[in-house]
Design a protein around this motif. Structure first.
Motif, PDB file in Angstrom:
ATOM      1  N   LEU A   1       0.739  -1.217   0.018  1.00  0.00           N
ATOM      2  CA  LEU A   1      -0.007   0.146  -0.003  1.00  0.00           C
ATOM      3  C   LEU A   1       0.972   1.184  -0.100  1.00  0.00           C
ATOM      4  N   GLY A   2       0.918   2.039  -1.125  1.00  0.00           N
ATOM      5  CA  GLY A   2       1.761   3.084  -1.379  1.00  0.00           C
ATOM      6  C   GLY A   2       1.642   4.236  -0.284  1.00  0.00           C
ATOM      7  N   GLN A   3       2.697   5.136  -0.552  1.00  0.00           N
ATOM      8  CA  GLN A   3       2.642   6.413   0.425  1.00  0.00           C
ATOM      9  C   GLN A   3       1.749   7.267  -0.159  1.00  0.00           C
ATOM     10  N   TYR A   4       1.029   7.795   0.913  1.00  0.00           N
ATOM     11  CA  TYR A   4      -0.257   8.948   0.487  1.00  0.00           C
ATOM     12  C   TYR A   4      -1.275   8.288  -0.285  1.00  0.00           C
ATOM     13  N   ALA A   5      -1.311   7.169  -0.258  1.00  0.00           N
ATOM     14  CA  ALA A   5      -2.325   6.373  -1.019  1.00  0.00           C
ATOM     15  C   ALA A   5      -3.641   6.958  -1.070  1.00  0.00           C
ATOM     16  N   PHE A   6      -4.239   7.324   0.117  1.00  0.00           N
ATOM     17  CA  PHE A   6      -5.311   7.829   0.571  1.00  0.00           C
ATOM     18  C   PHE A   6      -5.474   9.354   1.079  1.00  0.00           C
ATOM     19  N   GLN A   7      -4.511   9.938   1.021  1.00  0.00           N
ATOM     20  CA  GLN A   7      -4.204  11.364   1.312  1.00  0.00           C
ATOM     21  C   GLN A   7      -5.395  12.356   0.893  1.00  0.00           C
ATOM     22  N   GLN A   8      -6.077  12.898   1.845  1.00  0.00           N
ATOM     23  CA  GLN A   8      -7.052  13.800   1.686  1.00  0.00           C
ATOM     24  C   GLN A   8      -8.423  13.171   1.238  1.00  0.00           C
ATOM     25  N   CYS A   9      -8.793  11.843   1.419  1.00  0.00           N
ATOM     26  CA  CYS A   9      -9.919  11.261   1.112  1.00  0.00           C
ATOM     27  C   CYS A   9     -10.644  11.549   2.386  1.00  0.00           C
ATOM     28  N   THR A  10     -11.382  12.785   2.164  1.00  0.00           N
ATOM     29  CA  THR A  10     -12.079  13.327   3.512  1.00  0.00           C
ATOM     30  C   THR A  10     -13.407  12.642   3.576  1.00  0.00           C
ATOM     31  N   SER A  11     -13.726  11.755   2.922  1.00  0.00           N
ATOM     32  CA  SER A  11     -15.105  11.018   3.356  1.00  0.00           C
ATOM     33  C   SER A  11     -14.863   9.537   3.735  1.00  0.00           C
ATOM     34  N   LEU A  12     -13.577   9.269   3.859  1.00  0.00           N
ATOM     35  CA  LEU A  12     -13.360   7.809   4.230  1.00  0.00           C
ATOM     36  C   LEU A  12     -13.362   7.612   5.579  1.00  0.00           C
ATOM     37  N   GLY A  13     -14.254   6.504   6.060  1.00  0.00           N
ATOM     38  CA  GLY A  13     -14.583   6.679   7.580  1.00  0.00           C
ATOM     39  C   GLY A  13     -13.955   5.402   8.278  1.00  0.00           C
ATOM     40  N   GLU A  14     -13.782   4.397   7.323  1.00  0.00           N
ATOM     41  CA  GLU A  14     -13.201   2.988   8.034  1.00  0.00           C
ATOM     42  C   GLU A  14     -12.681   1.980   7.022  1.00  0.00           C
ATOM     43  N   VAL A  15     -11.541   1.848   7.429  1.00  0.00           N
ATOM     44  CA  VAL A  15     -10.791   0.740   6.170  1.00  0.00           C
ATOM     45  C   VAL A  15     -10.455  -0.392   7.136  1.00  0.00           C
ATOM     46  N   VAL A  16     -10.350  -1.288   6.255  1.00  0.00           N
ATOM     47  CA  VAL A  16      -9.832  -2.639   6.560  1.00  0.00           C
ATOM     48  C   VAL A  16      -8.595  -3.013   5.739  1.00  0.00           C
ATOM     49  N   ILE A  17      -7.555  -3.057   6.461  1.00  0.00           N
ATOM     50  CA  ILE A  17      -6.140  -3.741   5.523  1.00  0.00           C
ATOM     51  C   ILE A  17      -5.984  -4.982   5.921  1.00  0.00           C
ATOM     52  N   PRO A  18      -5.699  -5.750   4.766  1.00  0.00           N
ATOM     53  CA  PRO A  18      -5.380  -7.345   4.900  1.00  0.00           C
ATOM     54  C   PRO A  18      -3.927  -7.482   5.545  1.00  0.00           C
ATOM     55  N   SER A  19      -3.816  -8.733   6.024  1.00  0.00           N
ATOM     56  CA  SER A  19      -2.877  -9.001   6.949  1.00  0.00           C
ATOM     57  C   SER A  19      -1.370  -9.043   6.203  1.00  0.00           C
ATOM     58  N   GLY A  20      -1.571  -9.083   4.773  1.00  0.00           N
ATOM     59  CA  GLY A  20      -0.280  -9.389   4.085  1.00  0.00           C
ATOM     60  C   GLY A  20       0.499  -7.972   3.709  1.00  0.00           C
ATOM     61  N   VAL A  21      -0.248  -6.791   4.224  1.00  0.00           N
ATOM     62  CA  VAL A  21       0.372  -5.413   4.202  1.00  0.00           C
ATOM     63  C   VAL A  21       1.114  -5.333   5.476  1.00  0.00           C
ATOM     64  N   ASP A  22       2.316  -5.389   5.502  1.00  0.00           N
ATOM     65  CA  ASP A  22       3.196  -5.055   6.571  1.00  0.00           C
ATOM     66  C   ASP A  22       3.574  -3.732   6.639  1.00  0.00           C
ATOM     67  N   SER A  23       3.061  -2.612   6.211  1.00  0.00           N
ATOM     68  CA  SER A  23       3.546  -1.247   6.587  1.00  0.00           C
ATOM     69  C   SER A  23       2.292  -0.213   6.192  1.00  0.00           C
ATOM     70  N   ILE A  24       1.839   0.496   7.039  1.00  0.00           N
ATOM     71  CA  ILE A  24       1.188   1.661   6.475  1.00  0.00           C
ATOM     72  C   ILE A  24       2.159   2.816   6.590  1.00  0.00           C
ATOM     73  N   LYS A  25       2.581   3.210   5.236  1.00  0.00           N
ATOM     74  CA  LYS A  25       3.680   4.204   4.684  1.00  0.00           C
ATOM     75  C   LYS A  25       3.288   5.564   5.059  1.00  0.00           C
ATOM     76  N   ALA A  26       4.468   6.433   4.487  1.00  0.00           N
ATOM     77  CA  ALA A  26       4.106   7.722   4.795  1.00  0.00           C
ATOM     78  C   ALA A  26       3.093   8.448   4.076  1.00  0.00           C
ATOM     79  N   GLY A  27       2.261   9.062   5.068  1.00  0.00           N
ATOM     80  CA  GLY A  27       1.132   9.847   4.576  1.00  0.00           C
ATOM     81  C   GLY A  27      -0.049   9.347   4.138  1.00  0.00           C
ATOM     82  N   THR A  28      -0.136   7.579   4.333  1.00  0.00           N
ATOM     83  CA  THR A  28      -0.902   6.977   3.642  1.00  0.00           C
ATOM     84  C   THR A  28      -2.393   7.472   3.904  1.00  0.00           C
ATOM     85  N   PHE A  29      -2.911   7.920   5.374  1.00  0.00           N
ATOM     86  CA  PHE A  29      -4.159   8.277   5.629  1.00  0.00           C
ATOM     87  C   PHE A  29      -3.994  10.035   5.729  1.00  0.00           C
ATOM     88  N   ASN A  30      -3.168  10.650   5.563  1.00  0.00           N
ATOM     89  CA  ASN A  30      -2.962  12.096   5.571  1.00  0.00           C
ATOM     90  C   ASN A  30      -4.076  12.830   5.255  1.00  0.00           C
TER      91      ASN A  30
END
Length: 461
Positions: free
Chosen positions: A263-292
């Protein structure tokens, strides 16, 4: 007045190429553009150049091309060349070629549409891609601002970089043969409201859907393994749900693909309506700015992560709590800066450092439990005005500059014997801090009271 014309081709050539062999550029019903140092010559190859050329000085509007509204490409052609209906001279910004072109008929013999072929055809409304098409170039339809739908035949497996970028009227896109979506492929497509990613797609590129501000829903197949940097950045309506009596929530949960590993850096940056996210277990890092800047985000589930990057949740102003998995070992700088609703957080023992600015400006943070840390970085808890229980565990060795500056709810703290360094202004602006107990010999840590001008320091060692 619009012109209906049959063209077998269009070619941009340099003056030197034309002068070296002018007879080569006399093909029947081919429109030629000869690029010179300060002007262009435009002519139809079926007529002598000297008698029928049009000279266009100082990049004036190309009236001949501007009046063409329909082009029928004859049977037998196998490809549409780069910049065929655009211009290398105008490969950014507004285009003066073919601004009134509304319809193009492409024969079944065409298998390739090259880079920038229709770039900037801002009036193009109708284009049907032939079933035998296998290749679409970068920027092929970028800035075609009146196209409303696009269907790619099964032979097209890749939607390349910028292919449909800034097609602001585009509402539907489909292609059963697609396996990858390139960088910026659909960036700025502001009319798309929902999208189903084809089932064979395994990767989404950098900025692929960035700026798709009307997109409320996206259905991604579980086979996707990679979501690139900034992929959904600025998708401000993503997962918005109109509240109803039965479902009063104003968001729906976004569950990322099961096979996702990156899951890339800043992948969901400024997604201002996003309320709840489920990330699968295969992702080992929430990178820089992912949900900034995801100001509506209240919940993230990520059981397999080992690290949280810089700015990962910065300015997630609706988040009241977050469970950090015990597998996490590092949390980056400013990771939770400006999370003004965060009331408390427990950091697993595997994390040894609270980095610079990590909780800066978390104005409702009351407590932070972090038993394994040895370092607190600069400005880590600066302006956490509700903080009453700071993390000062046994084993802590250093407290950085302005680490607790402006924490006006602090009244008393105890510094463990393991601490060797406290920066002079670590507690500056803590106006209600009146008691600091240090479990060490008097004066063994320099700089007391470390900016807490109203505090009395008691040494117990």
């Amino acid at each position: 007045m619009s012109v209906y014309t049959h063209l077998s081709g269009l070619l941009c050539v340099s003056e030197s190429d034309y002068n070296s062999n002018p007879q080569e550029y006399q093909k029947e019903d081919t429109l030629y553009i000869v690029e010179r140092t300060s002007d262009f010559k435009v002519f139809l190859g079926s007529k002598p150049m000297k008698e029928n050329e049009i000279t266009l000085n100082n990049y004036d509007n190309f009236s001949l091309m501007k009046n063409i509204s329909t082009v029928i490409i004859p049977d037998g052609m196998t490809s549409i060349a780069s910049y065929a209906f655009s211009s290398q001279q105008y490969n950014s910004g507004d285009h003066t070629f073919y601004t009134n072109l509304q319809s193009v008929s492409i024969p079944s013999t065409v298998t390739a549409i090259s880079d920038h072929a229709f770039y900037g055809c801002s009036s193009l409304r109708e284009i049907s891609l032939p079933s035998g098409l296998t290749t679409v170039g970068q920027y092929a339809f970028a800035s075609c601002k009146t196209i409303t739908s696009m269907t790619f035949p099964v032979g097209v497996t890749s939607l390349p970089n910028y292919a449909l970028a800034y097609c602001t009227a585009l509402r539907t896109v489909s292609g059963t043969g697609l396996t990858s979506l390139g960088d910026y492929a659909l960036t700025g497509c502001t009319a798309i409201t929902s999208l189903t990613v084809p089932e064979n797609v395994t990767s989404i590129g950098t900025y692929t859907f960035s700026g798709c501000t009307s997109m409320t829903e996206i259905d991604m197949p579980d086979e996707i393994t990679t979501i690139g940097n900034y992929a959904f950045s600025g998708c401000t309506s993503l997962c918005y749900h109109q509240p109803t009596f039965d479902n009063p929530s104003d968001y729906v949960t976004l569950t990322l693909p099961t096979d996702l590993t990156s899951l890339g850096q800043y992948a969901f940056q400024q997604c201002t309506s996003l309320g709840e996210v489920v990330i699968p277990s295969g992702v080992d890092s929430i990178k820089a700015g992912t949900f900034n800047g995801c100001s509506h985000l209240v919940s993230v589930t990520a059981t397999g992560i080992t690290s949280i990057g810089n700015y990962a949740f910065q300015n997630c102003t609706s988040m009241t709590s977050l469970t950090i998995p015990v597998s996490v070992t590092t949390i980056g700088q400013y990771a939770f800066k400006g999370c003004t609703s965060l009331a408390g957080i427990t950091i697993p023992e595997s994390v040894t450092k609270i980095d610079a600015g990590c909780f800066n400006g978390c104005s409702n943070l009351v407590y932070c439990t972090a038993t394994g840390i040895t370092q607190i970085g600069n400005s880590a808890f600066q302006n956490c005005i509700s903080l009453t229980t700071p993390p000062l565990p046994d084993g802590l060795t250093s407290v950085g500059s302005s680490a607790f500056s402006g924490c006006t709810a602090l009244t008393s703290i105890t510094i463990p014997s393991s601490v060797t360094t406290i920066t002079n202004n670590a507690f500056s602006g803590c106006t209600n801090l009146t008691s600091i107990t240090v479990n060490k010999a008097s004066g063994s840590i320099s700089g007391a009271p470390w900016g807490a001008t109203n505090a009395t320091v008691t040494w117990t060692g």
